[in-house]
Design a protein around this motif. Structure first.
Motif, PDB file in Angstrom:
ATOM      1  N   ASN A 106     -12.813  48.323 -15.945  1.00 16.55           N
ATOM      2  CA  ASN A 106     -14.087  48.439 -16.878  1.00 16.55           C
ATOM      3  C   ASN A 106     -13.671  47.087 -17.948  1.00 16.55           C
ATOM      4  O   ASN A 106     -12.644  47.005 -18.875  1.00 16.55           O
ATOM      5  N   TYR A 107     -13.901  45.729 -17.366  1.00 15.78           N
ATOM      6  CA  TYR A 107     -12.763  44.714 -18.301  1.00 15.78           C
ATOM      7  C   TYR A 107     -13.454  44.813 -19.596  1.00 15.78           C
ATOM      8  O   TYR A 107     -12.848  44.059 -20.954  1.00 15.78           O
ATOM      9  N   PRO A 108     -14.909  44.707 -20.062  1.00 14.57           N
ATOM     10  CA  PRO A 108     -15.713  44.533 -20.940  1.00 14.57           C
ATOM     11  C   PRO A 108     -15.192  45.420 -21.764  1.00 14.57           C
ATOM     12  O   PRO A 108     -14.640  45.234 -23.338  1.00 14.57           O
ATOM     13  N   LEU A 109     -14.854  46.850 -21.701  1.00 10.83           N
ATOM     14  CA  LEU A 109     -14.687  48.512 -22.206  1.00 10.83           C
ATOM     15  C   LEU A 109     -13.116  47.671 -22.544  1.00 10.83           C
ATOM     16  O   LEU A 109     -12.686  48.258 -23.339  1.00 10.83           O
ATOM     17  N   PHE A 110     -12.171  47.360 -21.684  1.00  8.15           N
ATOM     18  CA  PHE A 110     -10.510  46.187 -22.616  1.00  8.15           C
ATOM     19  C   PHE A 110     -11.217  45.548 -23.548  1.00  8.15           C
ATOM     20  O   PHE A 110      -9.968  45.967 -24.583  1.00  8.15           O
ATOM     21  N   LEU A 111     -11.570  45.094 -23.219  1.00  5.53           N
ATOM     22  CA  LEU A 111     -12.329  43.739 -24.812  1.00  5.53           C
ATOM     23  C   LEU A 111     -12.870  44.537 -26.543  1.00  5.53           C
ATOM     24  O   LEU A 111     -11.827  43.899 -26.629  1.00  5.53           O
ATOM     25  N   ALA A 112     -13.900  45.561 -26.311  1.00 10.76           N
ATOM     26  CA  ALA A 112     -13.890  45.847 -26.904  1.00 10.76           C
ATOM     27  C   ALA A 112     -12.849  46.925 -26.948  1.00 10.76           C
ATOM     28  O   ALA A 112     -12.319  46.650 -28.713  1.00 10.76           O
ATOM     29  N   ALA A 113     -11.895  47.756 -26.466  1.00 12.80           N
ATOM     30  CA  ALA A 113     -10.442  47.653 -27.709  1.00 12.80           C
ATOM     31  C   ALA A 113      -9.566  47.176 -27.865  1.00 12.80           C
ATOM     32  O   ALA A 113      -8.860  47.301 -29.353  1.00 12.80           O
ATOM     33  N   GLY A 114      -9.537  46.129 -27.715  1.00 11.61           N
ATOM     34  CA  GLY A 114      -9.138  44.758 -28.046  1.00 11.61           C
ATOM     35  C   GLY A 114      -9.565  44.715 -29.822  1.00 11.61           C
ATOM     36  O   GLY A 114      -8.874  44.508 -30.800  1.00 11.61           O
ATOM     37  N   VAL A 115     -10.658  44.681 -29.397  1.00 10.41           N
ATOM     38  CA  VAL A 115     -11.704  44.391 -30.793  1.00 10.41           C
ATOM     39  C   VAL A 115     -11.588  45.210 -31.667  1.00 10.41           C
ATOM     40  O   VAL A 115     -10.689  45.510 -32.888  1.00 10.41           O
ATOM     41  N   MET A 116     -11.195  46.833 -31.459  1.00  7.75           N
ATOM     42  CA  MET A 116     -10.992  48.297 -32.588  1.00  7.75           C
ATOM     43  C   MET A 116      -9.908  47.951 -32.041  1.00  7.75           C
ATOM     44  O   MET A 116      -8.840  48.573 -33.665  1.00  7.75           O
ATOM     45  N   TYR A 117      -8.649  46.851 -31.777  1.00  2.00           N
ATOM     46  CA  TYR A 117      -7.113  47.197 -31.936  1.00  2.00           C
ATOM     47  C   TYR A 117      -7.081  46.605 -33.402  1.00  2.00           C
ATOM     48  O   TYR A 117      -6.845  46.373 -34.413  1.00  2.00           O
ATOM     49  N   GLY A 118      -7.832  44.941 -33.349  1.00  2.00           N
ATOM     50  CA  GLY A 118      -8.050  43.883 -34.430  1.00  2.00           C
ATOM     51  C   GLY A 118      -8.402  44.590 -35.907  1.00  2.00           C
ATOM     52  O   GLY A 118      -7.816  44.711 -36.572  1.00  2.00           O
TER      53      GLY A 118
END
Length: 417
Positions: A313-325
């Motif tokens: 689930n690549y979009p969810l991986f990117l969403a994790a990046g947003v929350m990490y930031g």
């Protein structure tokens, strides 16, 4: 000189010295992001060992911890600019050594030296920011200063990954060293200490009468920020697994390429930017818990996604990046600002040294323990999942500590001691 105009000048946030400190922070952070996100891959490629990749980060942290005992006092007594120039230049030389080295023992020694020189550099530039930013705008100033970290988050890991793929890791280390050389060159332009001496004004160096009230280890560490620093260490240990291992995790478990992994950091950086600019101002008005609580929640969600939901689930991986930031932009600058504001006058360097000295223990734990955990697991996927679950527990503990330490009544009691 008109006293009113002097007050206005002191209340201004942007100055030449603050701008130079922000640029130095940018180049230093760029070097850090390039190295931190690619060392595990470097060790795995060069020596076929994730454990050694963790040890490279651990050696860096040990060097930083050892030097942190002395860096705060050096910065407070020998001058901010002198220590900043020396730390950045020597960090540059030890990074260049990594570019020509293939021996793991020499690699560990180089990383130890990098950590020691980084400790001097980061304490010196943080003390400069503490000196030139008005106290009532400290959260805002720390937020703007950390924009350099945001920019480096967006492009640093991608630069490191691209250089490693195209030309090998030697060029990656050389580019990192160039960033540090620019930091040392820019430090020459910071001259507010000399101006203060020339005008007969007090400098930010530690006054003799303040120094004489401290004895033993408290000459090197600031006791009023110890608990803040411990809290930040626990928080950092909770998300250091992302900092150190997310690149190789994405390569091995999610089967992503360099561009796809780089977008994780870009998403994190885009999310960081509004928090750096606007959130820090709100922290000055509403209190640091307004930033710290949602920041912890974001990091816990990131770890949950990476542990259980990111695969396929690549979009969810990117969403994790947003929350990490969002999480990293909110918490650490707020804790750092609180520690500087609550420290006694003349002890900004020592307070920052205490803060970053204890922070390195968090990275040391994560890099050494988690690297061995992954290597010893039945398979890589299982090892990474265990790592993320342990990190969730650590992050929850950090949130509980924050609720106790950063409420207004607790801070007032510590200031009064």
């Amino acid at each position: 000189m008109d006293p009113e105009s002097s007050v206005k000048r002191k209340a201004a946030l942007w100055s030449k010295d603050f701008l130079l400190a922000c640029l130095i922070g940018l180049f230093f952070s760029m070097c850090q992001r390039i190295l931190d996100s690619n060392l595990a891959s470097f060790a795995d490629y060069t020596w076929n060992s994730k454990t050694l990749g963790g040890y490279l980060t651990s050696a860096f942290c040990i060097g930083s911890i050892v030097m942190a005992f002395f860096s705060g006092r050096l910065v407070d007594t020998k001058g901010r600019r002198n220590c900043l120039f020396a730390g950045a230049f020597l960090f540059c030389i030890s990074t260049l050594a990594m570019a020509i080295n293939t021996n793991p023992v020499l690699g560990l020694i180089s990383r130890f030296l990098q950590g020691a020189f980084k400790s001097v550099l980061i304490v010196a530039v943080s003390a400069i920011v503490s000196d030139v930013v008005p106290k009532n705008r400290m959260n805002e100033g720390m937020g703007y200063y950390n924009i350099g970290s945001t920019i480096s988050m967006a492009i640093g890991p991608m630069i490191g990954l691209t250089l490693a793929e195209l030309s090998g890791y030697g060029l990656m280390f050389s580019v990192s060293a160039t960033c540090l050389f620019l930091s040392s060159a820019l430090s020459i332009g910071i001259n507010y200490e000399k101006k203060a001496n020339r005008n007969g004004m007090p400098t930010p160096k530690q006054p003799k009468e303040i120094a004489e009230t401290y004895s033993g280890i408290w000459k090197l560490l600031e006791k009023k920020v110890i608990m803040y620093s411990v809290n930040n260490t626990v928080y950092f240990a909770g998300y250091s697994c992302i900092l150190v291992f997310v690149t190789i995790y994405a390569q091995e478990c999610l089967l992503l390429n360099s561009s796809e992994i780089g977008l994780f950091y870009t998403a994190a950086a885009i999310a960081m930017l509004p928090v750096r600019i606007f959130g820090s101002k709100i922290g000055d008005i509403r209190g640091v818990l307004f930033l710290i609580i949602p920041g912890h929640v974001c990091i816990i969600l990131v770890l949950l996604i990476l542990a259980f939901f990111a695969k396929g689930n690549y979009p969810l991986f990117l969403a994790a990046g947003v929350m990490y930031g969002l999480g990293t932009a909110a918490v650490m600058p707020a804790m750092n600002a609180a520690s500087v504001v609550d420290a006694p006058a003349g002890r900004a360097g020592t307070a920052n040294a205490t803060f970053f000295f204890l922070l390195d223990f968090g990275v040391l734990f994560a890099s050494a323990f988690f690297g061995r955990l992954i290597d010893s697991a039945d398979n890589a996927a299982s090892g990474y999942t265990q790592m993320f679950i342990i990190s969730i527990i650590i992050s929850v503990l950090s949130l509980m500590m924050s609720l106790v330490l950063f409420n207004n009544k607790a801070r007032e009691r510590r200031r009064a001691r």
